[in-house]
Each structure stands twice: as C-alpha cells, then as structure tokens.
Design an enzyme around this catalytic site. Structure first.
Site, PDB file in Angstrom:
ATOM      1  N   HIS A 220       0.858  -1.189   0.000  1.00 38.47           N
ATOM      2  CA  HIS A 220       0.000   0.000   0.000  1.00 38.47           C
ATOM      3  C   HIS A 220       0.890   1.235   0.000  1.00 38.47           C
ATOM      4  CE1 HIS A 220      -3.619   2.370   1.206  1.00 38.47           C
ATOM      5  NE2 HIS A 220      -2.765   3.065   1.934  1.00 38.47           N
ATOM      6  N   GLU A 222       0.220   5.544   0.299  1.00 40.19           N
ATOM      7  CA  GLU A 222      -0.670   6.699   0.369  1.00 40.19           C
ATOM      8  C   GLU A 222       0.103   7.925   0.808  1.00 40.19           C
ATOM      9  OE1 GLU A 222      -2.978   7.092   4.442  1.00 40.19           O
ATOM     10  OE2 GLU A 222      -3.369   5.115   3.566  1.00 40.19           O
TER      11      GLU A 222
END
Length: 362
Positions: A220, A222
């Site tokens: 991930h 972000e």
C-alpha cells in the site's frame, strides 16, 4: 518521447515541478492544498514549506502474503514539531522504517535528512530524495495501468540496505473520490489523504542490521497531510488496508475530539471499484476481544482485532474481520498491527487474506 496514451485521455504530455525543502521549519503561514488538482495526487501539499503545525508525508508498507509475521513500513516525513507528536529532531525532514521479522521481532529505526529533500512530481510520476538519509522513492504515472513505486534505502549508519517495490492492484483515489481535479481529500477535519496505491503487489528485499527481510506480499502507498496538530484534530481512528480473494479493501473510521465520527471506504474487485464512499457509516470499524472499548483511550492496549462492515446500499454489505497477530509499533497513543483478514459479501463466499492497520488513541 511521444506519449499517445496521455494525449488520448486528454492529459498534458509532460508537466513537472521540482521542490526543495530545507531541514528547517518555515516560520510563517503554510499554504496547504485541500482540493485535488490535475496530476498532483502524490505531489507535495504544503507550500512553500511546513510550519510548526503542518505535516506532509509519503507512506509505503507491505505485509507478507504467507502466514508469517514479516512486514515493513517506510514513511517519508516533512513534519513540523507540533504536528504529529513526533520528537523534535532539529528539523522537519526524517524517514521512519518499522517492521517485523518472521519470528515476530519488531524494529523501528530512522534517519533525518539534514541536507534537505528534493521532490520532483508531475505527469510522468514522482521522485523523492531525503538527502543525507540514504532513503528515496520513485513512482510512475498514475494514469497508466498498474503504476509502480520503488522505495530504496542505502544507509550504512542504520545498517539498512534494500528495496521495496509496489505494483498497483487497485486504481488511485482520494479519500473523497476518484483521481481527478476538484475532489476533497479530507479524512477528518484538518487531516487529508490520497491513496496512490490502495492495494499493490509488494516485493520486499532488505538487509536490516545483518538480518534478511525478504518476502512477497500485500502492499500500500498513500500520502497524508494535515493543517493542524494531529492530537487537536483526532480523538481516535481506525485505518487499514487488506486483501481477501479478489477483493482489495481500504478503511478509515475516525472520531474527532468533539465526538463526531468520519468515514472513508474503498472496495475493489480484481482492480475494479465496487464501492467508494466517505458517507456516514460507509465503513463501520469496531474492536473486539480484550481492549474493545470504543473509542480507545490513551494508554490502552491493542485489541484482539476489528470487525468491519461496509454499507453498499440496497440492503447489501461487505463484512470483514481482522485478527491481530503481531504489533509493528506500540505506543500510548498509537498502535500499528498486522494479521489475518477474512471477508466477503454478506451472505456470500468468504475469503482469507492479510492486512495491516493502525489505531490512534488520544
């Protein structure tokens, strides 16, 4: 090079901005982006620099696909001393590297960037170098299929060498909508998020103080930023991401000091969006087992896990369950965990997978 793919989408061929941040706080007002702009999902958000209460960060993580306890999180910070509650390191630029080995042993190490940081971003992607730390990252054009990011670390002083590579499985989006101009990135008042890679196939290959950390997993990436001190904006929150079968999930359920609850959710199936929402109760996250008080208080231990319920409309829901296996980071006000993950459409087939999540508790 002629970029027909971008032109076919009505996007500019090449636009780039280069920003240099010195290893010092800006002693005036920071101008912070609070509405999305074209081709700037992963770009710096604080201009000309962060002041004492503003932060801007790039987060990368991975958890092993297998039933092992391996994980890593690397965060590139540009954070004022009153913003996220981190110790004052003499300047706002630092990199934190946390993780767990197969036996569950955890580590957290970090380095400042005393020579400053250079970030080049635009239509072709992004490149960030926290100079003097040996830590950098690159990312490709988010409008192309399956964008790829690479985090590289070469720091003899820390004893950390290696790379984390993330190949996107889910499309980029903001907390409030898809990757396009005019979208709100707000998670909770004063705090914002842009998910360049909500889910990614991760390849991890590091040597950390002579120990090998090497695995494939669920990744991930972000970007987070804020306009006020985190503790003044948040009472508690639950955030995380995971993958079960063909489904990739991101969740956020946060509570302000005044008691108002905010939500942000994303589900994709084989890379296609099933649901994305920041509407009330779009994903309700609650702890279970020991330490299941909601909202959690400062100093409380981590719960055994969480239940998640995504409201899909028309009486439909996606339900999931996270079970904590090991904590990557533990502090009075913050927990980061990895563990097993299960879920599926309510009443339908349930799948197994892996997840990484965190919890703030002020």
């Amino acid at each position: 090079m002629f970029d027909g793919a971008r032109l076919a989408q009505g996007l500019p061929y090449y636009i780039s901005q280069v920003v240099f941040y010195p290893f010092e706080i800006y002693n005036s007002m920071s101008i912070v982006d609070v509405i999305s702009r074209q081709d700037e999902l992963d770009s710096p958000k604080a201009k000309p620099h962060v002041n004492a209460t503003v932060f801007d960060s790039w987060w990368f993580d991975a958890v092993s696909n297998n039933l092992t306890k391996e994980s890593i999180t690397v965060v590139f910070y540009n954070a004022g001393p009153e913003s996220i509650g981190a110790p004052d390191l003499g300047g706002p630029l630092f990199v934190e590297i946390s993780g767990t080995f197969d036996n569950g042993t955890k580590f957290t190490i970090g380095s400042t960037a005393p020579e400053g940081a250079v970030i080049e971003s635009g239509t072709q992607g992004i490149r960030g170098d926290w100079m003097g730390s040996g830590c950098s990252f690159t990312g490709s054009d988010l409008h192309r299929p399956s964008p790829e990011y690479t985090v590289s670390i070469d720091n003899a002083g820390l004893g950390v060498f290696g790379k984390l590579t993330l190949q996107s499985v889910s499309p980029p989006h903001f907390a409030g909508g898809s990757n396009k101009p005019g979208v709100s990135p707000e998670l909770i008042p004063n705090i914002y998020a842009a998910f360049a890679q909500p889910d990614a196939a991760a390849v991890v290959d590091f040597t950390i103080n002579g120990k090998t950390l090497k695995f494939n997993g669920v990744g991930h990436h972000e970007k987070n930023w804020g306009t006020a001190a985190l503790e003044a904006s948040v009472k508690a929150w639950y955030w995380g991401h995971g993958r079960v079968g063909p489904y990739s999930l991101v969740w956020f359920d946060g509570v302000t000091p005044g008691g108002k609850e905010y939500f942000a959710s994303l589900i994709t199936e084989n890379g296609k969006i099933v649901s994305q929402s920041c509407e009330p109760n779009s994903v309700v996250v609650r702890p279970w087992g020991e330490n299941d008080e909601f909202p959690p208080v400062r100093g409380a231990a981590a719960p055994a896990g969480y239940t998640l319920r995504y409201a899909l409309g028309h009486g439909m829901a996606f339900v999931a369950n996270f079970t904590r296996e090991v904590s990557q980071v533990e502090a009075d006000t913050y927990k980061r965990m990895i563990g097993s993950f299960s879920g599926g459409m309510e009443g339908g087939e349930q799948y197994e997978g892996r997840a990484l999540c965190d919890q703030f508790q002020f």
